[in-house]
Design a protein around this motif. Structure first.
Motif, short mmCIF file in Angstrom:
data_model
loop_
_atom_site.label_atom_id
_atom_site.label_comp_id
_atom_site.label_asym_id
_atom_site.label_seq_id
_atom_site.Cartn_x
_atom_site.Cartn_y
_atom_site.Cartn_z
N SER A 120 -1.08 9.10 -95.64
CA SER A 120 -1.56 8.04 -96.51
C SER A 120 -1.26 6.65 -95.99
N ILE A 121 -0.28 6.50 -95.15
CA ILE A 121 0.06 5.17 -94.65
C ILE A 121 -1.10 4.57 -93.86
N ALA A 122 -1.97 5.42 -93.32
CA ALA A 122 -3.13 4.93 -92.59
C ALA A 122 -4.17 4.31 -93.52
N SER A 123 -4.04 4.53 -94.84
CA SER A 123 -4.96 3.96 -95.82
C SER A 123 -4.39 2.73 -96.52
N GLN A 124 -3.17 2.36 -96.17
CA GLN A 124 -2.51 1.26 -96.87
C GLN A 124 -2.78 -0.08 -96.19
N HIS A 125 -2.58 -1.15 -96.93
CA HIS A 125 -2.72 -2.49 -96.37
C HIS A 125 -1.76 -2.63 -95.19
N CYS A 182 -4.50 20.24 -88.21
CA CYS A 182 -4.51 20.64 -89.62
C CYS A 182 -4.96 19.49 -90.51
N ASN A 183 -4.46 18.28 -90.24
CA ASN A 183 -4.84 17.15 -91.08
C ASN A 183 -6.31 16.79 -90.91
N LEU A 184 -6.84 16.90 -89.71
CA LEU A 184 -8.27 16.66 -89.50
C LEU A 184 -9.09 17.67 -90.29
N TYR A 185 -8.59 18.90 -90.35
CA TYR A 185 -9.29 19.98 -91.05
C TYR A 185 -9.28 19.78 -92.56
N ARG A 197 -14.87 10.62 -93.93
CA ARG A 197 -14.87 9.26 -93.40
C ARG A 197 -13.63 8.90 -92.58
N TRP A 198 -12.62 9.73 -92.58
CA TRP A 198 -11.42 9.37 -91.83
C TRP A 198 -10.78 10.62 -91.23
N ARG A 199 -9.84 10.42 -90.31
CA ARG A 199 -9.28 11.52 -89.54
C ARG A 199 -8.03 12.12 -90.17
N GLY A 200 -7.43 11.44 -91.11
CA GLY A 200 -6.31 12.02 -91.83
C GLY A 200 -5.01 12.08 -91.06
#
Length: 435
Positions: free
Chosen positions: A263-268, A292-295, A307-310
Motif C-alpha cells: 500500500s505504501i506505493a499508493s500513498q502520497h 504473488c503480489n502481481l497476481y 492498473r498497478w503492479r502491487g
C-alpha cells in the motif's frame, strides 16, 4: 556443451563471472554489468581462494568460458504448508478474499501431519534442485493447526539439515493477538522450536495496542519478528509505519522483517517518505514478493485491466539503506496459482516487474546475501575464502543471457560437489489431490 565437474569437492573453476554483489572483496576490475572474471579455488568443499582470472596461468583449471556463477539462493519468505494445494482447492476468481477462504477450507479438511509432510518435502526437493540453500517458511499457527504443523516443521527441518537451512515463522492474524494467553502460549511454542514470531497486520482500531503486545512478547521470549503488512492498494493501510513506530517505542533490538508492504506505493510521496525514514531508523528489513503480489493485487471482477503492479517501493528503500530482499511467497496454492520455488524465476520476474536493471546495481544480492543477513545466516549468500562452496553455475555469460532463458541446465554445487537431484514430478502428489 554439458559441463562435467569432479565429485570430490575440490576443483579450480577458471574464467568464471561472479557479480560484485556476491563477493565480499572485489577481485580485479568489474565489467559494465558488475561482473568480476575470476578463478575459484575450491578445496575440500570450501572456497580456498578467489583469484583474478589469468588466461595465461598454467594450472589444472576447468574453463567455465565466462559462465555466470551465483552463490546458492536464499528464499526468505515462503509458505511451504500451503504449497501445491491448487489442484484440490483452486481460487475461483483469483482474488485475495477468495484465497483466504479457499486455504481455510483446505486446512480444515486436509492438513494432517502426513499431508503437510508430503507437500513440504516435495517443495524442499524442488527448491534444492534449483539451487536454494536456505528457506524461511511461514506456518499457519491458529488453534488447533499449530499443534499439527510445528512438529512437522521441526521434523522436516531436521531431515533437511545440511542441505537446506529451514526457518519457521508463526502466521496468525493480528486480531488473534487479543487473546494474550493464547498468544503467549504460541510464542513459547515458537521459541521452543527455534522459530520466529510473526503475524499478518492490517488496519484495526487497536493495532497499536496489539503491536505493543507482539513486541513485548517477542522481548520476553527473545524472539525475532516477521510480519505480513499492508497487502493491498489502500493508501490508508499504514501498518508498516505502525510496526516501525512500535519497534522504536520498545527499543526492540531483534531482527524485524516485513513482507509485502504494497500500500505504501499508493500513498502520497511525503507520507511514504516519512514512513520509510521510520523503517530505516527501526532497522527493519523488507521483502518484496513480486510474483504473488502481481497476481493478486488489483485483480478485478468486472472484466477490466489491473492498473498497478502491487509491489512496494524497493528503489526508495534501497536508496535509504533499508535492506530489501526478493522471495517466492506462495507456490501453486490459492494465493498464487503458479511458481516452483525457483529463485532464478523469482529474480527474473522481479527484475521485469520492479525494473531492477539498467543499471543492475547490487540487486543480485537480493536473492542471496541480503536475505542471508536478514535470516542471520553467516555461511550463505556470498562467495569468499572460507565459505562453503555452494554455487550455481549458469550457462549464460551475462545477465542478458541468464535472464532470457530458464537455465534448466544450470549446475548446482553443494560443498563443492555437483548436485544430482532432479525436480520431483507433480504426479508424486496425485494421491493428495483426490477429493
Amino acid at each position: 556443451m554439458a559441463l562435467a565437474l569432479p565429485d570430490d569437492g575440490s576443483m579450480l573453476l577458471g574464467n568464471a563471472r561472479v557479480h560484485r554483489s556476491h563477493l565480499v572483496t572485489p577481485v580485479g576490475p568489474a565489467d559494465a554489468e558488475g561482473f568480476h572474471r575470476v578463478t575459484l579455488d575450491i578445496r575440500a568443499g570450501r572456497v580456498h581462494a578467489i583469484r583474478r582470472y589469468d588466461p595465461a596461468a598454467v594450472d589444472e583449471r576447468i574453463d567455465l568460458a565466462g559462465r555466470v556463477v551465483f552463490p546458492a539462493f536464499v528464499d526468505c519468505h515462503t509458505h511451504l504448508d500451503k504449497g501445491h494445494i491448487w489442484p484440490r482447492q483452486p481460487n475461483p476468481d483469483g482474488s485475495f478474499g477468495a484465497a483466504l477462504s479457499a486455504v481455510a477450507a483446505d486446512a480444515d479438511a486436509r492438513w494432517s501431519a502426513a499431508d503437510l509432510y508430503a507437500r513440504m518435502t516435495f517443495a524442499l526437493r524442488t527448491a534444492y534442485a534449483y539451487g536454494s540453500k536456505a528457506i524461511r517458511t511461514h506456518i499457519d499457527s491458529h488453534t488447533p493447526q499449530a499443534a499439527i504443523s510445528w512438529p512437522v516443521f521441526e521434523t522436516v527441518r531436521t531431515e533437511w539439515s545440511g542441505r537446506i537451512d529451514l526457518q519457521g515463522v508463526s502466521l496468525i492474524s493480528i486480531e488473534e493477538v487479543r487473546d494474550e494467553a493464547a498468544f503467549t502460549a504460541l510464542a513459547r511454542r515458537v521459541a521452543n522450536a527455534g522459530g520466529t514470531l510473526g503475524a499478518v497486520t492490517y488496519m484495526v482500531d487497536d493495532l497499536d495496542a496489539l503491536l505493543d503486545t507482539v513486541f513485548r512478547t517477542a522481548l520476553d521470549h527473545a524472539l525475532h519478528l516477521d510480519f505480513h503488512a499492508d497487502e493491498s492498494g489502500d493508501p490508508n493501510a499504514v501498518s508498516l509505519r505502525k510496526i516501525a513506530e512500535a519497534a522504536l517505542r520498545h527499543g526492540f533490538d531483534g531482527k524485524i522483517m516485513v513482507g509485502h508492504c504494497c500500500s505504501i506505493a499508493s500513498q502520497h510521496e511525503d507520507d511514504a517518505a516519512s514512513t520509510l525514514e521510520l523503517v530505516r531508523q527501526a532497522e527493519i528489513s523488507v521483502v518484496t514478493l513480486p510474483m504473488c503480489n502481481l497476481y493478486l493485487q488489483d485483480r478485478r471482477s468486472n472484466g477490466t485491466t489491473p492498473r498497478w503492479r502491487g509491489v512496494t517501493l524497493v528503489h526508495e528503500m534501497a536508496a535509504l539503506g533499508i535492506p530489501v530482499a526478493i522471495a517466492s511467497d506462495n507456490t501453486r496454492d490459492p494465493f498464487y496459482a503458479y511458481g516452483d520455488l525457483d529463485m532464478l524465476e523469482v529474480y527474473r520476474m522481479g527484475t521485469r516487474i520492479l525494473h531492477l536493471d539498467h543499471p543492475v546495481g547490487d540487486w543480485p544480492a537480493s536473492v542471496a546475501g541480503v536475505p542471508a543477513r536478514m535470516m542471520g545466516l553467516d555461511d550463505a549468500g556470498f562467495i569468499a575464502p572460507g565459505t562453503t562452496a555452494d554455487f550455481i553455475v549458469f550457462k549464460g555469460r551475462s545477465f542478458g543471457e541468464v535472464m532470457s532463458r530458464a537455465e534448466s541446465d544450470r549446475v548446482v554445487l553443494r560443498n563443492g560437489r555437483p548436485v544430482s537431484a532432479r525436480l520431483p514430478d507433480y504426479s508424486e502428489l496425485d494421491a493428495l489431490m483426490e477429493v
